[in-house]
Design an enzyme around this catalytic site. Structure first.
Site, PDB file in Angstrom:
ATOM      1  N   TYR A   9      25.939  12.004 -81.199  1.00 37.78           N
ATOM      2  CA  TYR A   9      25.748  13.459 -81.226  1.00 37.78           C
ATOM      3  C   TYR A   9      27.019  14.238 -80.900  1.00 37.78           C
ATOM      4  O   TYR A   9      26.982  15.206 -80.129  1.00 37.78           O
ATOM      5  CB  TYR A   9      24.641  13.867 -80.242  1.00 37.78           C
ATOM      6  CG  TYR A   9      23.304  13.241 -80.508  1.00 37.78           C
ATOM      7  CD1 TYR A   9      22.715  13.264 -81.767  1.00 37.78           C
ATOM      8  CD2 TYR A   9      22.611  12.611 -79.477  1.00 37.78           C
ATOM      9  CE1 TYR A   9      21.481  12.684 -82.008  1.00 37.78           C
ATOM     10  CE2 TYR A   9      21.364  12.025 -79.702  1.00 37.78           C
ATOM     11  CZ  TYR A   9      20.807  12.070 -80.974  1.00 37.78           C
ATOM     12  OH  TYR A   9      19.585  11.495 -81.186  1.00 37.78           O
ATOM     13  N   TYR A 137      10.946  17.262 -83.638  1.00 38.64           N
ATOM     14  CA  TYR A 137      11.923  16.170 -83.580  1.00 38.64           C
ATOM     15  C   TYR A 137      11.158  14.891 -83.254  1.00 38.64           C
ATOM     16  O   TYR A 137      10.425  14.830 -82.261  1.00 38.64           O
ATOM     17  CB  TYR A 137      12.990  16.407 -82.513  1.00 38.64           C
ATOM     18  CG  TYR A 137      13.915  15.220 -82.360  1.00 38.64           C
ATOM     19  CD1 TYR A 137      14.960  15.012 -83.243  1.00 38.64           C
ATOM     20  CD2 TYR A 137      13.703  14.282 -81.351  1.00 38.64           C
ATOM     21  CE1 TYR A 137      15.783  13.893 -83.130  1.00 38.64           C
ATOM     22  CE2 TYR A 137      14.520  13.170 -81.224  1.00 38.64           C
ATOM     23  CZ  TYR A 137      15.558  12.983 -82.118  1.00 38.64           C
ATOM     24  OH  TYR A 137      16.358  11.876 -82.004  1.00 38.64           O
ATOM     25  N   ASP A 231       3.149  12.195 -80.627  1.00 36.21           N
ATOM     26  CA  ASP A 231       4.436  11.645 -80.217  1.00 36.21           C
ATOM     27  C   ASP A 231       4.694  12.094 -78.781  1.00 36.21           C
ATOM     28  O   ASP A 231       5.134  13.208 -78.539  1.00 36.21           O
ATOM     29  CB  ASP A 231       5.541  12.149 -81.159  1.00 36.21           C
ATOM     30  CG  ASP A 231       6.921  11.679 -80.750  1.00 36.21           C
ATOM     31  OD1 ASP A 231       7.065  11.082 -79.666  1.00 36.21           O
ATOM     32  OD2 ASP A 231       7.875  11.925 -81.507  1.00 36.21           O
ATOM     33  N   LYS A 265      10.817   6.089 -73.780  1.00 38.88           N
ATOM     34  CA  LYS A 265      11.652   6.709 -72.754  1.00 38.88           C
ATOM     35  C   LYS A 265      11.290   6.251 -71.350  1.00 38.88           C
ATOM     36  O   LYS A 265      11.755   5.203 -70.899  1.00 38.88           O
ATOM     37  CB  LYS A 265      11.610   8.231 -72.888  1.00 38.88           C
ATOM     38  CG  LYS A 265      12.365   8.762 -74.111  1.00 38.88           C
ATOM     39  CD  LYS A 265      12.525  10.258 -74.055  1.00 38.88           C
ATOM     40  CE  LYS A 265      13.237  10.819 -75.280  1.00 38.88           C
ATOM     41  NZ  LYS A 265      14.655  10.457 -75.368  1.00 38.88           N
TER      42      LYS A 265
END
Length: 419
Positions: A9, A137, A231, A265
């Site tokens: 990024y 996203y 998600d 995560k």
């Protein structure tokens, strides 16, 4: 810094050197010379219990001594079996079938394959597309990229090279509700599922929506007979104040239970990469057949890695043993950040659980914002028009106050680009 690493990024030609870190402890990053910064991002939402927690470290160490890894095809092991049972017990409704993978993006890809396969097994072979929302996203792999906002996301420049999906605004008002329903009605025959980040859209701009919106999405999926895919890679494991964001509906007469749930995560407490895709029984049963060709043909090499499973089991132990004060964290965020709301260049300050967001009207140079934070002993990585924090859940009130004060200072000390 070596020139061999292609960093994430950033524009490698112009980006400043990354900040070297030699160790971590609790909620802090430690530099080569002993400098310390409070990690206001919990390493992209993942280090929920802080770094180097002795219980997690001990579990991984014990597993490392026995069996670091073994393939999961035709083989099983106790850490994976136990973790799957525990996740199925934690997940709402009959989300009972846990498929392991090695990253959040892959968990999303698995969910897409599950959804398409589910409808194929039912003779609905035209259902190969998905509906996702503006500012969404869902990851960086090719399939996941197609679910991200095709115009506003970091993947927009690839939109002509990936599968085209359907995108609408979140159904929050009369006009957006009508657009959402019309799109589903017109394309239900080719839509396999609707992807949503429940309550908090992450890297698409840290935007919030309420329970009513989530219920509205669920109801529309039922009406048009498409799968609801949640998600929760970012929002899972108490980040929004509940174990999962969909749990904010648990007290309703008809709680939201997605057909497929993606987690990652914080699953391993930030120790190593692992993710899961959890399916409800009716999705699993689509593949449950005497015909070998009906199986879900997917299997990442490192799926159900024993080290990662051990870390995840240890993380779940800590959630059972600790009651994190998410209400207190949210209260501090609101108290410390809300004064910014009166400033002309601030669109909104919004907080939910352990998420605090400052949205700028005219964004400043975010590198300058980051530099201001680092100088005040706080690490964050602002992006777009947002400065946000997702701290470890174990953060102390004093540390969180330092994070918030640094955010306020950085927001006020930097000028909009071109000002």
């Amino acid at each position: 810094m070596t020139r061999s690493v292609w960093r994430p990024y950033c524009q490698m030609k112009t980006a400043p050197p990354p900040m070297p870190i030699s160790a971590t402890e609790g909620c802090e990053l430690i530099g080569p010379n002993g400098e310390r910064w409070i990690d206001g991002m919990a390493s992209w939402w993942s280090a929920c219990h802080g770094y180097n927690h002795p219980h997690v470290r001990s579990a991984v160490t014990r597993q490392l001594e026995r069996m670091p890894h073994v393939m999961f095809g035709g083989i099983t092991h106790e850490p994976a079996e136990r973790l799957a049972d525990r996740l199925a017990a934690l997940a709402p409704g009959d989300l009972n079938h846990v498929f392991f993978s090695d990253s959040g993006s892959v968990a999303v890809e698995v969910a897409m394959k599950m959804a398409i396969g589910h409808w194929r097994r039912r003779g609905r072979t035209s259902r190969t597309k998905f509906l996702a929302f503006h500012n969404a996203y869902h990851g960086d792999t090719t399939g996941a990229m197609s679910l991200c906002d095709p115009q506003r996301s970091m993947h927009a420049r690839y939109s002509d090279a990936i599968t085209q999906q359907y995108h609408t605004p979140l159904p929050r008002d009369t006009d957006s509700i009508e657009v959402f329903h019309r799109t589903l009605e017109q394309h239900a025959n080719c839509i396999a599922g609707v992807f949503v980040e429940p309550l908090v859209q992450g890297a698409g701009g840290m935007r919030f929506h309420n329970v009513d919106t989530l219920v509205r999405i669920r109801d529309a999926c039922r009406q048009h007979d498409v799968l609801l895919i949640a998600d929760e890679i970012a929002t899972g494991f108490q980040r929004t104040g509940k174990m999962f964001a969909v749990d904010h509906t648990v007290d309703l007469a008809d709680p939201v239970v997605p057909d497929i749930l993606c987690l990652g995560k914080a699953l391993t407490a930030g120790t190593m990469s692992m993710a899961v895709t959890i399916a409800r029984s009716h999705v699993f049963e689509s593949f449950y057949d005497d015909d070998p060709s009906a199986a879900l043909m997917h299997g990442p090499t490192f799926m159900a890695n024993p080290l990662a499973c051990s870390a995840a089991n240890a993380s779940l132990d800590l959630f059972e043993q600790n009651e994190y004060d998410l209400t207190g964290i949210e209260s501090v965020l609101r108290e410390r950040l809300s004064p910014l709301q009166k400033h002309d260049n601030i669109v909104e300050v919004r907080c939910m659980g352990a998420v605090g967001v400052i949205q700028f009207r005219d964004p400043p140079n975010m590198q300058q914002v980051q530099d201001e934070l680092v100088q005040r002993g706080v690490w964050m990585r602002p992006f777009g028009d947002c400065l946000y924090t997702t701290p470890p859940l174990c953060i102390s009130k004093e540390q969180l106050s330092t994070v918030c004060d640094a955010m306020v200072h950085a927001a006020l000390a930097t000028q909009p680009i071109g000002a």
